[in-house]
Design a protein around this motif. Structure first.
Motif, mmCIF file in Angstrom:
data_model
loop_
_atom_site.group_PDB
_atom_site.id
_atom_site.type_symbol
_atom_site.label_atom_id
_atom_site.label_comp_id
_atom_site.label_asym_id
_atom_site.label_seq_id
_atom_site.Cartn_x
_atom_site.Cartn_y
_atom_site.Cartn_z
ATOM 1 N N ARG A 11 -19.357 -30.193 14.698
ATOM 2 C CA ARG A 11 -20.621 -29.753 15.268
ATOM 3 C C ARG A 11 -21.381 -30.971 15.796
ATOM 4 O O ARG A 11 -21.427 -32.005 15.150
ATOM 5 N N ASN A 45 -25.204 -32.020 17.354
ATOM 6 C CA ASN A 45 -26.594 -31.643 17.616
ATOM 7 C C ASN A 45 -27.334 -32.825 18.196
ATOM 8 O O ASN A 45 -27.198 -33.953 17.711
ATOM 9 N N GLU A 56 -26.926 -27.761 20.816
ATOM 10 C CA GLU A 56 -25.714 -27.784 19.998
ATOM 11 C C GLU A 56 -24.460 -27.552 20.818
ATOM 12 O O GLU A 56 -24.447 -26.729 21.728
#
Length: 141
Positions: free
Chosen positions: A14, A16, A108
């Protein structure tokens, strides 16, 4: 907004970008593109403001010598392949409450392959990632 993501070679997980945070560096702009140099934990904190609009995003792995390798985008609703690709992109949101004086706005993306995608979406790993954001921003949500 035109955006380029430079990601450590081999990264899967992930990503961000958390915007509008005091005491953080602004995003560099080169050739009308915002350049997001993503650290190894996948979390970039910046003082720059979130800008939305038509998506024009490019993703590259960046090695220690500054060499770039393009990361392919996986089409929506397609399964991740054996080679890592960007499987989620252009998603914006807010951690915590949007009525706060300085909400934690974020952008994101997720880079994954068939072997990593399930673990990235596991609840425990999502909570671990959010805890890292709370630590880096010194904020609770």
């Amino acid at each position: 907004m035109k955006e380029t993501f430079l990601i450590p070679s081999g990264f899967e997980g992930r990503i961000n970008v958390v915007f509008n945070q005091q005491n953080a560096n602004p995003i560099i702009v080169e050739n009308d593109r915002r350049i997001y140099k993503i650290p190894s934990d996948g979390i970039l904190i910046t003082s720059s403001k979130l800008e939305t609009g038509v998506l024009d995003q490019e993703y590259y792995y960046l090695d220690n010598n500054g060499n770039k390798e393009k990361i392919d985008l996986t089409e929506l609703n397609k399964e991740a392949g054996l080679k890592a690709s960007v499987v989620k992109y252009g998603t914006v949101g807010i951690y915590g409450n949007s009525s706060e004086q300085n909400p934690l706005e974020f952008l994101e993306s997720i880079i994954a392959s068939k072997t990593t995608i399930d673990s990235i979406y596991e609840y425990k790993n999502e909570m671990d990632f959010q805890n890292k954001i709370m630590k880096k921003t010194n904020r609770k949500f």
